[in-house]
Design an enzyme around this catalytic site. Structure first.
Site, short mmCIF file in Angstrom:
data_model
loop_
_atom_site.label_atom_id
_atom_site.label_comp_id
_atom_site.label_asym_id
_atom_site.label_seq_id
_atom_site.Cartn_x
_atom_site.Cartn_y
_atom_site.Cartn_z
N ALA A 1 5.25 1.53 -4.00
CA ALA A 1 4.94 0.18 -4.48
C ALA A 1 5.19 -0.03 -5.97
O ALA A 1 5.51 -1.16 -6.37
CB ALA A 1 3.51 -0.22 -4.11
N GLY B 1 0.80 -1.22 0.00
CA GLY B 1 0.00 0.00 0.00
C GLY B 1 0.83 1.27 0.00
O GLY B 1 0.29 2.38 0.13
N CYS B 2 2.11 1.16 -0.16
CA CYS B 2 3.03 2.30 -0.12
C CYS B 2 3.03 3.04 -1.46
O CYS B 2 2.87 2.42 -2.52
CB CYS B 2 4.43 1.78 0.20
SG CYS B 2 5.70 3.05 0.30
N GLY B 3 3.25 4.34 -1.41
CA GLY B 3 3.39 5.12 -2.63
C GLY B 3 4.58 4.69 -3.47
O GLY B 3 4.65 4.99 -4.67
#
Length: 157
Positions: free
Chosen positions: A37, A33-35
């Protein structure tokens, strides 16, 4: 202690990194869910390009930064496979900071402290490991896998 002796969580239990002896590794703490990713796609590209030459990308999901990996390790791996066509090895979830830091990340951080200190700053911190298990370098989360390509290639030649 060698990185190959440390027990690591797998998607279905525990193992060691023994099977990766003799390979160049780029060990990464991940979060679907990380930017950052989209780096999964670049990591996969490196894996596809160099895997046959002895390169692997052990990915370790971590939920310590912004609750960006709330999924179980199995669901995180499935998400990576579906969204980014990841075929490199994904492992069980770990903690990379604090009193419950996984021993692998304790060792990785100690060997590469330098400017970064002994903390992992965010998701997608990358650790480059030589074929003999020597922990060579730490890369910031914002360093893209593509920016590490030449170093990987030189270690494989």
């Amino acid at each position: 202690m060698s990185i190959y002796e440390i027990e690591v969580p797998t998607l279905d239990g525990t193992s060691t990194l023994e099977e990766y002896k003799g390979q160049v590794l780029l060990i990464v703490n991940t979060a679907s869910g990380c930017g950052l990713a989209p780096q999964f796609a670049q990591l996969q590209n490196l894996y596809e390009t160099y895997h046959e030459q002895g390169f692997s990308v052990p990915g370790f999901p971590c939920n310590q930064f912004g609750n960006q990996e709330p999924l179980s390790a199995m669901d995180a791996a499935s998400s990576c496979q579906f969204n980014y066509q990841v075929t490199f090895p994904m492992f069980g979830k770990v903690k990379v900071n604090g009193p419950e830091t996984h021993p692998l990340f304790d060792l990785l951080k100690k060997e590469t402290a330098g400017l970064f200190g002994e903390k992992v700053k965010w998701n997608f911190t990358k650790f480059l490991v030589a074929k003999d298990g020597t922990i060579l370098k730490r890369f910031a989360p914002t360093t893209t896998p593509e920016q590490i390509r030449d170093e990987i290639a030189s270690l494989l030649s």
